[in-house]
Design a protein around this motif. Structure first.
Motif, PDB file in Angstrom:
ATOM      1  N   TYR A  49       0.830  -1.206   0.000  1.00  0.00           N
ATOM      2  CA  TYR A  49       0.000   0.000   0.000  1.00  0.00           C
ATOM      3  C   TYR A  49       0.864   1.255   0.000  1.00  0.00           C
ATOM      4  N   LEU A  50       1.911   1.253   0.801  1.00  0.00           N
ATOM      5  CA  LEU A  50       2.784   2.424   0.858  1.00  0.00           C
ATOM      6  C   LEU A  50       3.584   2.599  -0.423  1.00  0.00           C
ATOM      7  N   GLN A  51       3.938   1.501  -1.086  1.00  0.00           N
ATOM      8  CA  GLN A  51       4.689   1.595  -2.331  1.00  0.00           C
ATOM      9  C   GLN A  51       3.823   2.114  -3.470  1.00  0.00           C
TER      10      GLN A  51
END
Length: 57
Positions: A49-51
């Protein structure tokens, strides 16, 4: 070399008592395994999700 159990062996035997039946030992081992697997999956999900970034979702 010491006779102390390793890190993984400690998790494998977590919560297991010598008086437990084989079925109860298996149930406790599967519970610990499932908990670890879900924890790892949530960290992996957060990493992806952060990537990808919040705009993608």
């Amino acid at each position: 070399m010491s006779n102390q159990p390793g890190f993984i062996a400690g998790f494998r035997n977590a919560g297991i008592l010598p008086t437990d039946s084989e079925e109860l030992r298996l149930q406790k081992s599967l519970l610990i395994f499932a908990t670890g697997l879900i924890s790892f999956a949530s960290m992996f999900w957060l990493f992806i999700y952060l990537q990808l970034g919040p705009q993608f979702s």
